[in-house]
Design an enzyme around this catalytic site. Structure first.
Site, PDB file in Angstrom:
ATOM      1  N   GLU A 174       1.069  -1.125   0.384  1.00  0.00           N
ATOM      2  CA  GLU A 174       0.175  -0.517   0.221  1.00  0.00           C
ATOM      3  C   GLU A 174       1.152   1.134  -0.098  1.00  0.00           C
ATOM      4  O   GLU A 174       1.800   1.987   0.974  1.00  0.00           O
ATOM      5  CB  GLU A 174      -1.319   0.276   1.217  1.00  0.00           C
ATOM      6  CG  GLU A 174      -2.306   1.484   1.542  1.00  0.00           C
ATOM      7  CD  GLU A 174      -1.811   2.373   2.128  1.00  0.00           C
ATOM      8  OE1 GLU A 174      -0.566   2.870   1.785  1.00  0.00           O
ATOM      9  OE2 GLU A 174      -2.973   2.417   2.276  1.00  0.00           O
ATOM     10  N   CYS A 188      -2.064   8.673   3.469  1.00  0.00           N
ATOM     11  CA  CYS A 188      -2.564   8.687   2.645  1.00  0.00           C
ATOM     12  C   CYS A 188      -3.644   8.874   1.584  1.00  0.00           C
ATOM     13  O   CYS A 188      -3.012   8.422   0.000  1.00  0.00           O
ATOM     14  CB  CYS A 188      -1.495   6.370   2.563  1.00  0.00           C
ATOM     15  SG  CYS A 188      -3.087   5.793   3.035  1.00  0.00           S
TER      16      CYS A 188
END
Length: 488
Positions: free
Chosen positions: A259, A293
């Site tokens: 990720e 993020c």
């Protein structure tokens, strides 16, 4: 913004957790964990050597051999014991997160609930898994597609959500029957080391969970280059993911679940609920000091709404309380490290140099700590190079657009593809963006994340998913078992 002073809390010294034991580094090296709110040490941790890394890998391999064949009922019992122990130590873990990365007390709850929810969710989800029967067209054989524990997983974790990131990896690994080596960020390793202490307290099976942190050459590279791991998984930047893949591919074929960074667009259409968009946009920038993020970087606002949207965001930022401490109840804490302050400051300077107008904030806060002001910058044009950079801080870059055809190209004009946000009251408009946005997640008129919802990116934002039942697949090996119905 108002600045609130803090009180410091010390956590002492924490050891490595290897092969079911709390141990010092073989060369006795230690590392100071700095509290970003006052720049003072809040704990020390044992700093692993290459020898410690080798021992960790071998013990994880042995741990896998026993954990993978343990009856599922016993495996789930151990996971439950660990979950209960974490819950018993909730305050300690939340305080440690506050002091290692500056998160607010309220913000630390998400980390805590994420790891406990992950352990619970995957314990329930693994029970639902069963072998998949496959059709034999000739009727001569019986086939099943079988899932089995994969092997040793190595997890490199980002600093922004110390226990959330850890939980997203630990839950599916343990439930699937894989062992896991947890390598937290050096900026927020404290809570992970405490997880190691809790594992030791309940005598969790040896080698199944490992916690260590150290230099890249002594820990990071050996973990990747070893032929023992079957999976390299990570939450972090795209650049880090590229390095991990390059290092690990030198010696053996491994799986990857990454990720990576995002550059999320936040699109506010002409018919959007302006108040809703302002509230969600500001919350996503204030939360965790923008160190998320999936936080929006580029706010694309229809030209008819851009001034009202900007004014609304600035007013909310002005009312935000900046500070640290459980009792003070600030809305936002500091950035986690000095490097982040330098990076965010540089992004602001570049944005202004490239034609951006500073509407609010824009500088580091005087005094101790790594605080940075909430910042709003508006642009008249949409071609500034700075829009290609992930900020990872409390800065909003606001850009006007005229048509949805124009803004879809602007939004997709990035190598990243993690999260995206769209606000409109028109279902056809929402469908237009849902079908064309090149991102792993498209959030329409709201935001929702949970352990049961898949989280992942496309393009340079990653491989595979965290959360949801699909994350289990990373930690399970698949094979076909075929049996002849009659002896030949």
């Amino acid at each position: 913004m108002k600045y609130i002073k803090m009180e410091q809390l010390k956590f002492g010294h924490k050891k490595l957790y290897i092969n079911g034991e709390l141990v010092e580094a073989s060369d006795k090296k230690t590392f100071e964990v700095i509290c970003p709110a006052d720049e003072k040490p809040t704990a020390t941790i044992a700093w692993a050597s290459a020898a410690d890394t080798e021992r960790a890998l071998k013990s994880a391999q042995e741990g896998f051999k026993s954990w993978s064949v343990l009856p599922l009922e016993e495996r789930l019992s151990w996971i439950s014991k660990l979950r209960n122990k974490i819950i018993e130590n909730s305050d300690l873990l939340r305080e440690s997160i506050m002091h290692e990365m500056g998160k607010t007390w309220e913000g630390s709850e998400e980390d805590l609930t994420s790891i406990t929810n992950s352990l619970q969710y995957y314990s329930e989800e693994i029970i639902k898994r069963s072998d998949i029967p496959l059709e034999d067209k000739e009727g001569t054989h019986e086939h099943h597609f079988v899932s089995q524990p994969l092997g040793v997983a190595v997890a490199f974790l980002a600093y922004n959500f110390p226990l959330l990131n850890l939980g997203f990896k630990l839950g599916p690994a343990l439930a699937a029957g894989s062992s896991i080596i947890l390598k937290p960020s050096e900026f927020s390793p404290l809570s992970a080391y405490i997880i190691g202490e809790l594992c030791a307290e309940i005598n969790f099976p040896k080698g199944v969970i490992t916690v260590l942190c150290g230099d890249v050459k002594e820990v990071g590279v050996p973990l990747c280059e070893s032929t023992i791991p079957r999976l390299i998984t990570m939450i972090g930047s795209t650049e880090t993911a590229q390095k991990l893949i390059a290092q690990s591919a030198k010696t053996s074929i491994k799986r990857y679940s990454m990720e990576c960074g995002g550059n999320a667009p936040f699109i506010v259409c002409e018919d959007a609920d302006l108040e809703l968009a302002v509230n969600i946009g500001t919350a996503l920038k204030i939360g965790n000091s923008g160190q998320i993020c999936v936080a929006p970087n580029r706010f694309f606002v229809h030209e008819s709404l851009i001034e009202d949207f900007t004014t609304g965001m600035v007013e909310k930022f002005k009312a935000t309380k900046l500070g640290f401490g459980r009792e003070n109840k600030p809305d936002m804490g500091p950035l986690t490290n000095k490097q982040s302050v330098v990076k965010v400051k540089d992004i602001v300077q570049q944005a202004v140099q490239q034609g951006g107008q500073l509407r609010y904030g824009g500088k580091a806060v005087d005094g101790p700590g790594f605080y940075f002001e909430l910042t709003v910058i508006t642009f008249k044009e949409n071609d500034s190079e700075i829009l290609q950079h992930e900020i990872f801080g409390p800065v909003a870059l606001i850009v006007p657009f005229k048509t949805k055809e124009e803004v879809i190209d602007l939004a997709n004009n990035t190598d990243a593809g993690l999260a995206s946000y769209v606000f409109s009251k028109n279902n056809d408009t929402l469908e237009f963006f849902a079908n064309r946005l090149e991102f792993g997640e498209v959030q329409l008129n709201g935001v929702k994340y949970d352990i049961y919802l898949p989280h992942g990116g496309v393009k340079n934002s990653g491989i595979g998913v965290d959360c949801s039942t699909y994350a289990l697949d990373d930690y399970l090996a698949k094979k076909r078992v075929t049996k002849a119905l009659q002896l030949q």
